[in-house]
Scaffold this motif. Structure first.
Motif, PDB file in Angstrom:
ATOM      1  N   LYS A  14      12.538  11.616 -38.547  1.00 11.69           N
ATOM      2  CA  LYS A  14      12.247  12.378 -39.798  1.00 11.69           C
ATOM      3  C   LYS A  14      11.611  12.073 -40.651  1.00 11.69           C
ATOM      4  O   LYS A  14      11.520  10.703 -40.935  1.00 11.69           O
ATOM      5  N   GLN A  15      10.615  12.635 -41.421  1.00 10.40           N
ATOM      6  CA  GLN A  15       9.894  12.321 -42.395  1.00 10.40           C
ATOM      7  C   GLN A  15      10.486  11.696 -43.624  1.00 10.40           C
ATOM      8  O   GLN A  15      11.514  12.181 -44.320  1.00 10.40           O
ATOM      9  N   ASP A  16      10.241  10.371 -43.743  1.00 13.79           N
ATOM     10  CA  ASP A  16      11.158   9.415 -44.649  1.00 13.79           C
ATOM     11  C   ASP A  16      10.277   8.660 -45.478  1.00 13.79           C
ATOM     12  O   ASP A  16      10.057   7.446 -44.915  1.00 13.79           O
ATOM     13  N   TYR A  17       9.889   8.945 -46.638  1.00 10.64           N
ATOM     14  CA  TYR A  17       8.871   8.069 -47.200  1.00 10.64           C
ATOM     15  C   TYR A  17       9.584   6.729 -47.852  1.00 10.64           C
ATOM     16  O   TYR A  17       8.983   5.767 -47.667  1.00 10.64           O
ATOM     17  N   LYS A  18      10.973   6.917 -48.094  1.00  7.81           N
ATOM     18  CA  LYS A  18      11.547   5.501 -48.364  1.00  7.81           C
ATOM     19  C   LYS A  18      11.671   4.475 -47.283  1.00  7.81           C
ATOM     20  O   LYS A  18      11.451   3.439 -47.302  1.00  7.81           O
ATOM     21  N   ARG A  19      11.995   4.955 -46.047  1.00  4.72           N
ATOM     22  CA  ARG A  19      12.069   4.177 -44.768  1.00  4.72           C
ATOM     23  C   ARG A  19      10.650   3.702 -44.624  1.00  4.72           C
ATOM     24  O   ARG A  19      10.400   2.297 -44.199  1.00  4.72           O
ATOM     25  N   ALA A  20       9.674   4.464 -44.675  1.00  5.20           N
ATOM     26  CA  ALA A  20       8.381   4.158 -44.452  1.00  5.20           C
ATOM     27  C   ALA A  20       7.843   2.806 -45.353  1.00  5.20           C
ATOM     28  O   ALA A  20       7.471   2.075 -44.926  1.00  5.20           O
ATOM     29  N   MET A  21       8.315   3.226 -46.456  1.00  3.36           N
ATOM     30  CA  MET A  21       8.077   2.160 -47.459  1.00  3.36           C
ATOM     31  C   MET A  21       8.670   0.774 -47.230  1.00  3.36           C
ATOM     32  O   MET A  21       8.091  -0.331 -47.341  1.00  3.36           O
ATOM     33  N   GLN A  22       9.746   0.838 -46.998  1.00  2.00           N
ATOM     34  CA  GLN A  22      10.568  -0.359 -46.632  1.00  2.00           C
ATOM     35  C   GLN A  22       9.768  -1.195 -45.413  1.00  2.00           C
ATOM     36  O   GLN A  22       9.673  -2.335 -45.300  1.00  2.00           O
ATOM     37  N   LEU A  23       9.614  -0.317 -44.539  1.00  2.00           N
ATOM     38  CA  LEU A  23       8.864  -0.972 -43.196  1.00  2.00           C
ATOM     39  C   LEU A  23       7.527  -1.447 -43.507  1.00  2.00           C
ATOM     40  O   LEU A  23       7.128  -2.532 -43.031  1.00  2.00           O
ATOM     41  N   TYR A  24       6.741  -0.623 -44.289  1.00  6.10           N
ATOM     42  CA  TYR A  24       5.267  -1.245 -44.631  1.00  6.10           C
ATOM     43  C   TYR A  24       5.444  -2.554 -45.438  1.00  6.10           C
ATOM     44  O   TYR A  24       4.567  -3.364 -45.294  1.00  6.10           O
ATOM     45  N   LYS A  25       6.488  -2.432 -46.391  1.00  7.73           N
ATOM     46  CA  LYS A  25       6.806  -3.770 -47.169  1.00  7.73           C
ATOM     47  C   LYS A  25       7.029  -4.790 -46.256  1.00  7.73           C
ATOM     48  O   LYS A  25       6.673  -6.020 -46.624  1.00  7.73           O
ATOM     49  N   GLU A  26       7.907  -4.828 -45.476  1.00  9.88           N
ATOM     50  CA  GLU A  26       8.401  -5.755 -44.511  1.00  9.88           C
ATOM     51  C   GLU A  26       7.116  -6.263 -43.637  1.00  9.88           C
ATOM     52  O   GLU A  26       7.087  -7.543 -43.540  1.00  9.88           O
ATOM     53  N   ALA A  27       6.417  -5.472 -43.376  1.00 14.16           N
ATOM     54  CA  ALA A  27       5.089  -5.931 -42.445  1.00 14.16           C
ATOM     55  C   ALA A  27       4.324  -6.618 -43.651  1.00 14.16           C
ATOM     56  O   ALA A  27       3.371  -7.340 -43.225  1.00 14.16           O
ATOM     57  N   CYS A  28       3.973  -6.113 -44.824  1.00 17.31           N
ATOM     58  CA  CYS A  28       3.257  -6.792 -45.730  1.00 17.31           C
ATOM     59  C   CYS A  28       3.498  -8.184 -45.874  1.00 17.31           C
ATOM     60  O   CYS A  28       2.809  -8.996 -45.953  1.00 17.31           O
ATOM     61  N   TYR A  29       4.869  -8.362 -46.133  1.00 21.85           N
ATOM     62  CA  TYR A  29       5.534  -9.700 -46.342  1.00 21.85           C
ATOM     63  C   TYR A  29       5.156 -10.697 -45.121  1.00 21.85           C
ATOM     64  O   TYR A  29       5.092 -11.749 -45.079  1.00 21.85           O
ATOM     65  N   GLY A  30       5.066  -9.808 -43.910  1.00 22.26           N
ATOM     66  CA  GLY A  30       4.965 -10.542 -42.518  1.00 22.26           C
ATOM     67  C   GLY A  30       3.451 -10.791 -42.548  1.00 22.26           C
ATOM     68  O   GLY A  30       3.052 -10.978 -41.358  1.00 22.26           O
ATOM     69  N   GLU A  31       2.382 -10.507 -43.417  1.00 25.77           N
ATOM     70  CA  GLU A  31       1.191 -10.784 -43.281  1.00 25.77           C
ATOM     71  C   GLU A  31       0.432  -9.710 -42.719  1.00 25.77           C
ATOM     72  O   GLU A  31      -0.738 -10.027 -42.111  1.00 25.77           O
TER      73      GLU A  31
END
Length: 878
Positions: free
Chosen positions: A267-284
């Motif tokens: 389901k479209q979920d910007y909050k979850r997307a943001m969490q995953l993108y942030k985690e990816a960003c922290y992982g370089e």
């Protein structure tokens, strides 16, 4: 109570552990080497490495060789004492000689890394081979890796595959993964994406997160398997699960896309997307940082924050994500999160273009084509557009084609359009259709134009469909068919072509090609208006203003006119200004009206200039300024606005804002009349009647009065009536014209009609008709009518009170004769006893009548001043 239970549980465990250790030690003392090894392992687990070493040594010496390996590991890692590679080597060698494969593997590693021994890859290789033969999957993997990379031995992909297979079969997940890589690259085996997927999936099942990532990628791209977004999401989730996996960050970033757009069963979920993108960003993950920035840019699930976007784009750009560098350029070009700076934007675009990012090249082409932050240079623009075009960017190809077309290089432009059209680009096909339809650069050929418009339409180009509609509407290369035209207009409308929507609305409004329906017309006009087609918004405003197809609603009308005006439909601006001027649907606001008229005028809509001139001429919401008004009237008159010509004529007649010039005034009235302005015709008639600005000519006067009357200007009818009565004595014609004017609520016409009945001009005297028309004239605001009604009451009905009332009404309207007659009535004994008070009132009234131009009143007033002490009554009637 819980704490007590936990305490006793732990106590029992310690007791059990102590008893077990006691038993094992006893067995060890009795010569059970395996028991000694167990005792050592338990002490190692408690980090009692010195004691563990002692028991491992006893077990090793007593023949339990696994303990030799464990003891070697303690010396290798320096657990409980300093590292002793030589001792570890001897212990591994003793166990390896007894065919313990783990010992052989560990010993090989010492020779590979040169830990405590000289690096000897040949010795290491033999030990790995022995370990592999004994069933050590790690040894098989190291051999596969060596043969696969040529590390220390000659590269041999087939042998690498053989050893990787053994490693994989033995449960070595990286061996399975590397087999997948070999199938993808066709190393040692035929290239086979399906087989690669099989081994990636096997490695994923064993816990290899890189394998999970590659399986997800295969399902996402449809490589070796049918594309499946649900499966893609599932494997990205497995890969994203482990924080230290190499592809963890990339997997989390890709998984974020699924939640951002609601794909793969998510389901479209910007909050979850943001969490995953942030985690990816922290992982370089550079893409992860970019994606977080984009969510902040668009305000998806978070408040819009351009400053944060900029920081994240910078981090992504520095990490090598070219797209982020490009969009940093966009931020600088638009001034979002940073001070607007097109030079910095250009720098980013140029760098991304150098990295072969086509949008960067496109932007560089645009900057040079438009001269943004650089000197306009079409050769450089072509160069950048060509680079992006060669890389497959259709928009760049189209722009390059347009430059060639503008430079009359039609062959080059057509070659680009033809290539685009062949590749399925609808705009390319449309441009070809346009070229053949207009004959620009090629011989005009409607048949070919229709052919390419059809191709563009079939490929989804709304303008192509629209132009086919035009062909049917005008019968170009096809039989004229309004129904087919509407069909294509509708098709173009469905594709988002607002002009098509407008033309469908226009067809329904006028019943052209379809049955007339204002309801359907409004539906399509609204679609066009929603797509910001200003003309449609204006038409909707007209519908609501006039109550066509809907209930009259000035508020709705004003909203649609505003949208049209915002879209630079200057006619709508002018109408909206009128609504503000008169407070229709909006609060009356003269300043806003002036602003809107100004916008309309500046935009070239001459009625706006006229309206602006009108408010300056009359000081409506602005300071009265005849000079500005006359200039605006002149501008509008030159473009054929008849009212402007007439009003400018009035200003020249009166010398308002211009030098008084009756000759020029007459010329302007004439122009207004020629433009079907009835008021101008009437004014011109008056000039001919009185010889103002033109030679007196009663025939022409009557001609222009008649034209004004025929044009619906009832004052013109009245003026013609006066002309027939006073000049030509044609009372019958005069009467019929006065009647027409009176019916049209021209008060003076009613008054003169009453006068004809009063003075027996073409009719018998009829007191009732006299009274009736004078009364109607007065009700309609005719001061002459009120005066005449006063005279009727004074002379016919002898009702001096009513006579006084209507004379006063006439005088209050600044009608000189009314003031004069009221003054006479004040000193008439029939009206009552003449008193000093009435004499004083009469004196004031004579003065007012004099000031208003009544000569007889002036003479009387002067006589009064000379004979203040003389009885006023005797003065009048001596």
């Amino acid at each position: 109570m819980k704490k007590i239970l936990v305490f006793w549980f732990c106590l029992l465990l310690n007791f059990a552990f102590g008893e077990e250790l006691k038993t094992l030690k006893s067995l060890c003392d009795d010569g059970d080497a395996e028991a000694c090894g167990e005792v050592a392992f338990k002490y190692e687990k408690q980090n009692k490495f010195s004691t563990a070493r002692k028991f491992y040594a006893k077990a090793c010496n007593d023949g339990f060789l696994q303990s030799c390996i464990n003891l070697g590991n303690l010396y290798y890692y320096g657990e409980g004492a300093k590292k002793e590679f030589e001792t570890a080597k001897k212990l591994y060698a003793k166990a390896c000689d007894a065919n313990l494969h783990g010992a052989c593997y560990n010993l090989a590693t010492l020779y590979t890394d040169g830990d405590g021994v000289k690096k000897e890859f040949e010795t290491a290789k033999k030990l790995y081979e022995k370990a592999c033969e004994l069933g050590n999957s790690g040894g098989c993997f190291r051999l596969g890796y060596a043969y696969g990379t040529g590390d220390g031995i000659e590269k041999d992909s087939k042998k690498a595959m053989n050893f990787y297979t053994k490693a994989c079969d033995g449960g070595e997940m990286t061996g399975c993964y590397n087999i997948g890589v070999m199938f993808i690259n066709g190393e040692g085996v035929a290239k086979n994406e399906t087989k690669a997927l099989e081994f990636y999936e096997k490695s994923c099942e064993m816990g290899k997160k890189d394998g999970c990532y590659n399986v997800a990628f295969a399902y996402h791209s449809g490589r070796g398997v049918e594309r499946d977004l649900n499966a893609t999401k599932k494997f990205y989730e497995q890969a994203c699960d482990e924080l230290n996996a190499i592809n963890h960050a990339a997997s989390c970033a890709e998984l974020g896309v699924f939640y951002e757009y609601g794909e793969g069963g998510a389901k479209q979920d910007y909050k979850r997307a943001m969490q995953l993108y942030k985690e990816a960003c922290y992982g370089e993950s550079a893409f992860g940082c970019f994606a977080v920035g984009t969510l902040y840019y668009g305000g998806y699930g978070v408040a819009v924050d351009y400053a944060t976007t900029k920081k994240l784009y910078e981090r992504s750009c520095v990490s090598g994500y070219t797209k982020a560098c490009y969009y940093l350029g966009v931020l600088y070009e638009l001034g979002r999160g940073v001070e607007k700076d097109e030079k910095i934007a250009k720098w980013f675009y140029e760098k991304t273009c150098e990295a072969n990012f086509t949008l960067g090249c496109f932007k560089m082409g645009e900057f040079y084509a438009l001269g943004k932050s650089v000197e306009k240079d079409m050769d450089k623009a072509k160069k950048f557009y060509a680079k992006a075009c060669d890389a497959g960017d259709d928009d760049s190809c189209l722009n390059l084609g347009e430059i060639h077309r503008e430079e009359k290089e039609f062959d080059k432009a057509m070659a680009i359009y033809e290539k685009l059209c062949e590749l399925g680009n609808s705009s390319g096909c449309f441009r070809l259709g346009y070229a053949y339809g207009t004959g620009e650069g090629v011989e005009k050929d409607y048949k070919k134009a229709l052919e390419f418009y059809t191709k563009s339409c079939d490929k989804g180009e709304g303008t192509g469909c629209y132009n086919i509609g035009i062909f049917y509407s005008y019968g170009k290369e096809v039989a004229k068919n309004e129904t087919k035209a509407v069909e294509f207009y509708k098709k173009s409308c469905e594709m988002g072509n607002s002009k098509g929507c407008y033309d469908v609305g226009d067809s329904y409004e006028n019943g052209r090609g379809v049955e007339r329906s204002l309801g359907f017309a409004m539906e399509f006009y609204k679609k066009a208006c929603e797509a910001n087609f200003a003309l449609s918004c204006k038409v909707l405003g007209k519908f609501y203003e006039n109550g066509e197809g809907v209930a009259k609603d000035y508020k709705m009308a004003s909203e649609f006119y505003k949208k049209a005006c915002d879209g630079d439909d200057f006619g709508a601006c002018s109408v909206l200004g009128y609504l503000y001027q008169y407070g229709q649907g909006v609060e009356k606001e003269f300043e806003m009206a002036a602003q809107l008229y100004t916008k309309a005028c500046d935009g070239g809509f001459m009625t706006g200039c006229y309206n602006l001139g009108y408010i300056y001429n009359n000081g409506i919401g602005v300071k009265k300024d005849y000079v500005k008004a006359s200039a605006l009237y002149e501008k509008a008159c030159e473009k054929g606005i008849s009212d402007a010509c007439n009003n400018l004529g009035i200003n020249y007649k009166n010398g308002n804002g211009v030098a008084k010039d009756l000759r020029l005034a007459a010329q302007l009235y004439k122009k207004a009349c020629e433009l079907e302005d009835s008021v101008g015709c009437s004014n011109l008639g008056s000039f001919y009647e009185n010889g103002k600005g033109v030679e007196k000519d009663f025939e022409k006067a009557s001609e222009f009065y008649k034209k004004a009357c025929d044009g619906g200007f009832l004052q013109g009818c009245y003026n013609l009536g006066l002309f027939y009565r006073n000049v030509e004595k044609k009372y019958g014609l005069a009467k019929s014209l006065f009647e027409k004017g009176c019916e049209g609520k021209i008060g003076d016409a009613c008054s003169d009609l009453g006068y004809m009945y009063d003075e027996k001009q073409g009719v018998k005297r009829d007191p009732e008709m006299v009274k009736k028309f004078y009364a109607k004239a007065c009700e309609l605001g005719s001061s002459m009518g009120c005066n005449n009604l006063g005279a009727f009451y004074e002379n016919d009905d002898k009702n001096f009170a009513l006579a006084s009332e209507f004379y006063k009404k006439s005088c209050d309207d600044d009608f000189a004769l009314g003031c004069h007659n009221l003054a006479i009535l004040h000193v008439n004994e029939k009206f009552g006893k003449v008193t000093i008070r009435r004499v004083k009132a009469a004196k004031k009234l004579f003065l007012k009548a004099c000031d208003l131009g009544h000569k007889n009143a002036c003479e009387i007033y002067e006589n009064i001043k000379k004979q203040e002490k003389v009885n006023l009554f005797k003065l009048f009637f001596r």
